[in-house]
Write a protein that holds these residues in place. Structure first.
Motif, PDB file in Angstrom:
ATOM      1  N   THR A 364       7.481   1.070  12.082  1.00 27.19           N
ATOM      2  CA  THR A 364       6.208   0.568  11.543  1.00 27.19           C
ATOM      3  C   THR A 364       6.106  -0.952  11.642  1.00 27.19           C
ATOM      4  OG1 THR A 364       7.137   0.403   9.295  1.00 27.19           O
ATOM      5  CG2 THR A 364       6.123   2.505   9.920  1.00 27.19           C
ATOM      6  N   GLY A 365       6.878  -1.548  12.552  1.00 27.44           N
ATOM      7  CA  GLY A 365       7.002  -2.998  12.593  1.00 27.44           C
ATOM      8  C   GLY A 365       5.725  -3.762  12.864  1.00 27.44           C
ATOM      9  N   TRP A 366       4.727  -3.148  13.547  1.00 25.95           N
ATOM     10  CA  TRP A 366       3.504  -3.894  13.854  1.00 25.95           C
ATOM     11  C   TRP A 366       2.303  -3.477  13.007  1.00 25.95           C
ATOM     12  CZ3 TRP A 366       0.158  -0.223  15.662  1.00 25.95           C
ATOM     13  CH2 TRP A 366       0.628   0.801  16.488  1.00 25.95           C
ATOM     14  N   LEU A 367       2.503  -2.639  12.010  1.00 25.72           N
ATOM     15  CA  LEU A 367       1.380  -2.223  11.163  1.00 25.72           C
ATOM     16  C   LEU A 367       0.959  -3.336  10.215  1.00 25.72           C
ATOM     17  CD1 LEU A 367       2.346   1.452  10.232  1.00 25.72           C
ATOM     18  CD2 LEU A 367       0.546   0.694  11.793  1.00 25.72           C
ATOM     19  N   SER A 368      -0.324  -3.359   9.880  1.00 26.00           N
ATOM     20  CA  SER A 368      -0.867  -4.353   8.956  1.00 26.00           C
ATOM     21  C   SER A 368      -0.535  -3.979   7.517  1.00 26.00           C
ATOM     22  CB  SER A 368      -2.384  -4.445   9.127  1.00 26.00           C
ATOM     23  OG  SER A 368      -2.972  -5.178   8.065  1.00 26.00           O
ATOM     24  N   THR A 369      -0.059  -4.950   6.733  1.00 21.11           N
ATOM     25  CA  THR A 369       0.204  -4.703   5.314  1.00 21.11           C
ATOM     26  C   THR A 369      -1.089  -4.618   4.507  1.00 21.11           C
ATOM     27  OG1 THR A 369       0.467  -7.081   4.925  1.00 21.11           O
ATOM     28  CG2 THR A 369       2.459  -5.822   5.413  1.00 21.11           C
ATOM     29  N   LEU A 370      -2.205  -5.092   5.058  1.00 23.41           N
ATOM     30  CA  LEU A 370      -3.483  -4.961   4.359  1.00 23.41           C
ATOM     31  C   LEU A 370      -3.943  -3.504   4.342  1.00 23.41           C
ATOM     32  CD1 LEU A 370      -5.392  -8.088   5.722  1.00 23.41           C
ATOM     33  CD2 LEU A 370      -4.329  -7.821   3.480  1.00 23.41           C
ATOM     34  N   ASP A 371      -3.765  -2.799   5.452  1.00 21.20           N
ATOM     35  CA  ASP A 371      -4.138  -1.380   5.516  1.00 21.20           C
ATOM     36  C   ASP A 371      -3.037  -0.472   4.976  1.00 21.20           C
ATOM     37  OD1 ASP A 371      -6.691  -1.750   6.647  1.00 21.20           O
ATOM     38  OD2 ASP A 371      -5.814  -1.972   8.639  1.00 21.20           O
ATOM     39  N   ASN A 372      -1.821  -1.029   4.841  1.00 19.51           N
ATOM     40  CA  ASN A 372      -0.673  -0.251   4.343  1.00 19.51           C
ATOM     41  C   ASN A 372       0.065  -1.090   3.296  1.00 19.51           C
ATOM     42  OD1 ASN A 372      -0.477   2.122   6.523  1.00 19.51           O
ATOM     43  ND2 ASN A 372      -0.881   0.210   7.616  1.00 19.51           N
ATOM     44  N   PRO A 373      -0.523  -1.245   2.100  1.00 20.98           N
ATOM     45  CA  PRO A 373       0.042  -2.171   1.119  1.00 20.98           C
ATOM     46  C   PRO A 373       1.374  -1.733   0.521  1.00 20.98           C
ATOM     47  CG  PRO A 373      -1.805  -0.957   0.175  1.00 20.98           C
ATOM     48  CD  PRO A 373      -1.779  -0.641   1.630  1.00 20.98           C
ATOM     49  N   VAL A 374       1.702  -0.444   0.526  1.00 22.91           N
ATOM     50  CA  VAL A 374       2.956   0.049  -0.061  1.00 22.91           C
ATOM     51  C   VAL A 374       3.878   0.477   1.065  1.00 22.91           C
ATOM     52  CG1 VAL A 374       4.017   1.652  -1.687  1.00 22.91           C
ATOM     53  CG2 VAL A 374       1.679   0.825  -2.099  1.00 22.91           C
ATOM     54  N   SER A 375       4.840  -0.381   1.398  1.00 27.21           N
ATOM     55  CA  SER A 375       5.689  -0.117   2.561  1.00 27.21           C
ATOM     56  C   SER A 375       6.523   1.139   2.391  1.00 27.21           C
ATOM     57  CB  SER A 375       6.596  -1.318   2.834  1.00 27.21           C
ATOM     58  OG  SER A 375       7.474  -1.539   1.740  1.00 27.21           O
ATOM     59  N   SER A 376       6.870   1.496   1.161  1.00 23.43           N
ATOM     60  CA  SER A 376       7.692   2.685   0.945  1.00 23.43           C
ATOM     61  C   SER A 376       6.933   3.971   1.248  1.00 23.43           C
ATOM     62  CB  SER A 376       8.208   2.717  -0.499  1.00 23.43           C
ATOM     63  OG  SER A 376       7.131   2.722  -1.421  1.00 23.43           O
ATOM     64  N   ASP A 377       5.593   3.894   1.341  1.00 20.86           N
ATOM     65  CA  ASP A 377       4.793   5.074   1.661  1.00 20.86           C
ATOM     66  C   ASP A 377       4.692   5.335   3.160  1.00 20.86           C
ATOM     67  OD1 ASP A 377       4.357   5.440  -1.010  1.00 20.86           O
ATOM     68  OD2 ASP A 377       2.347   4.552  -1.026  1.00 20.86           O
ATOM     69  N   LEU A 378       5.206   4.418   3.974  1.00 22.46           N
ATOM     70  CA  LEU A 378       5.065   4.545   5.414  1.00 22.46           C
ATOM     71  C   LEU A 378       6.054   5.562   5.979  1.00 22.46           C
ATOM     72  CD1 LEU A 378       4.705   0.776   6.396  1.00 22.46           C
ATOM     73  CD2 LEU A 378       2.887   2.478   6.218  1.00 22.46           C
ATOM     74  N   ALA A 379       5.613   6.287   6.982  1.00 17.50           N
ATOM     75  CA  ALA A 379       6.466   7.251   7.680  1.00 17.50           C
ATOM     76  C   ALA A 379       7.053   6.606   8.917  1.00 17.50           C
ATOM     77  CB  ALA A 379       5.660   8.485   8.057  1.00 17.50           C
ATOM     78  N   GLN A 380       8.327   6.913   9.222  1.00 17.77           N
ATOM     79  CA  GLN A 380       8.980   6.302  10.375  1.00 17.77           C
ATOM     80  C   GLN A 380       8.427   6.846  11.681  1.00 17.77           C
ATOM     81  OE1 GLN A 380      13.259   6.482  10.430  1.00 17.77           O
ATOM     82  NE2 GLN A 380      13.407   5.785  12.558  1.00 17.77           N
ATOM     83  N   HIS A 381       8.268   8.147  11.793  1.00 20.02           N
ATOM     84  CA  HIS A 381       7.779   8.779  13.019  1.00 20.02           C
ATOM     85  C   HIS A 381       6.342   9.236  12.797  1.00 20.02           C
ATOM     86  CE1 HIS A 381      11.812   8.840  14.820  1.00 20.02           C
ATOM     87  NE2 HIS A 381      12.251   9.172  13.614  1.00 20.02           N
TER      88      HIS A 381
END
Length: 393
Positions: A364-381
């Motif tokens: 998730t290295g290039w995702l925007s933190t504005l659209d994804n404010p909670v990094s722990s909610d992100l999926a790796q794949h």
């Protein structure tokens, strides 16, 4: 400059001009609308919702006028919606005066003043127009959309020149600029969150050297940039008035045949944070990025593309394991991204184009933190599918 660079083979036809305009005034524009659907994580709005996201559209109008043979004025206004990072405000995309003070049989020299595109890699100059991009999303390892405003243009002065010979054509562009750092998009990308203070521009430097052989059949480029930013703390900010220095170095190569093209770019991205105080200790690291891309022109109207794109935020910790171990609740895959992309382009007419593409992403290295404010909610794949329709005149 090769026609493949500007639009891709048969898709680069000259468009008809509006009537009743002065002979040396040209006006063009474009409009695009996209739909994105991701299995997890958000790209340009809530793309992971059941209905996907329509929050990615671009509207642009540009004009150029040449009152003298060696003097040209160019300007473009842009309105762009791209999730929470870009909310459709109309702004000056570029606007500059171009004076060519030497033109000879084998080359030219000139100067530009105003707001100009930063010469970075093959695609940064033309990334705002959907027709000139090789895909809906550019390779995010190098052309970050989350820092698009910061990367795409700056205010200042550029010197440029070109020399043509039987051994190939060499061109250069370099300048002194002040980067466009105001706004939530740049701040969220630089700090990972928003503060009440704001980034401030400092004197920066941009440059690129291009080499072309056989009218663009073979192309090489080296781009070197140093973007300098300060920070002005606001009320209650935990950060002091520190500084950020971003120094990307990009190597680009391309081979163009009649029906297919191969492109590769490699970047080293040095980043320094200094004097922000205990809340953000001094940091100094170098990221690494690269991609390989192939395009095949099936017919004059249809083109397919495939790409493998890799981003490491820190080349000394490519998979983020050391970074995550030092930060409770953060995931190692926040520091890298590996993206396999396949896409298809249909040029229905010279003015109207449809595109579709699929991304399979690890990280998730290039995702925007504005659209994804909670990094722990992100999926790796995760998967991303997108469709784009674009019109130009």
């Amino acid at each position: 400059m090769s026609t493949l660079f500007w639009g891709g083979g048969a898709n680069a036809q000259k468009l008809p001009m509006p009537q009743n305009l002065p002979q040396n005034l040209q006006i063009h524009g474009f409009a695009s609308q996209s739909w994105l659907k991701s299995s997890d994580n958000n790209v340009f709005g809530k793309s992971s919702s059941d209905s996907g996201s329509f929050d990615f559209r671009e509207l642009g109008l540009n004009a150029s006028m040449r009152p003298l043979t060696n003097l040209q004025f160019s300007v473009q206004g842009l309105s762009r919606w791209a999730g929470k990072g870009s909310t459709g405000n109309i702004r000056l995309d570029y606007g500059f005066v171009d004076y060519t003070y030497y033109t000879g049989e084998n080359g030219q020299l000139g100067i530009r003043l105003g707001r100009m595109k930063n010469p970075l890699g093959f695609y940064n100059d033309t990334r705002d127009v959907p027709f000139t991009r090789p895909s809906i999303l550019l390779p995010q390892s190098i052309y970050f959309d989350r820092t698009r405003k910061l990367a795409i243009a700056a205010d200042g002065m550029h010197l440029y020149g070109e020399y043509r010979s039987d051994l190939g054509d060499i061109s250069f562009q370099g300048g002194v600029v002040r980067p466009l750092v105001r706004g939530t998009e740049a701040e969220a990308a630089v700090f990972g969150r928003l503060f009440s203070g704001h980034l401030t521009p400092e004197i920066s430097y941009v440059s690129r050297v291009n080499y072309e052989l056989d009218g663009g059949r073979i192309r090489f480029a080296v781009s070197a940039t140093q973007l300098n930013m300060g920070f002005s703390p606001g009320t209650g900010d935990v950060l002091k008035d520190g500084s950020v220095r971003f120094t990307p170095l990009v190597f680009s190569a391309q081979y163009n045949a009649e029906r297919w093209s191969l492109t590769a770019e490699y970047a080293l991205r040095h980043l320094e944070y200094k004097n922000f105080g205990p809340a953000l200790p001094n940091m100094d690291f170098t990221g690494e990025s690269y991609y390989f891309q192939g395009a095949y022109r099936i017919t004059p109207e249809w083109e397919g593309i495939v790409r493998y794109d890799v981003l490491y935020t820190d080349g000394s910790d490519p998979h983020g394991t050391k970074w995550a171990a030092a930060r409770a609740g953060r995931q190692a895959y926040n520091r890298f991204a590996k993206d396999i992309t396949v896409g298809l382009r249909w040029s229905i007419t010279p003015e109207f184009m449809l595109r579709a593409e699929y991304h399979r992403v690890n990280g998730t290295g290039w995702l925007s933190t504005l659209d994804n404010p909670v990094s722990s909610d992100l999926a790796q794949h995760w998967n991303l599918f997108s469709i784009l329709g674009s019109y130009r005149f």
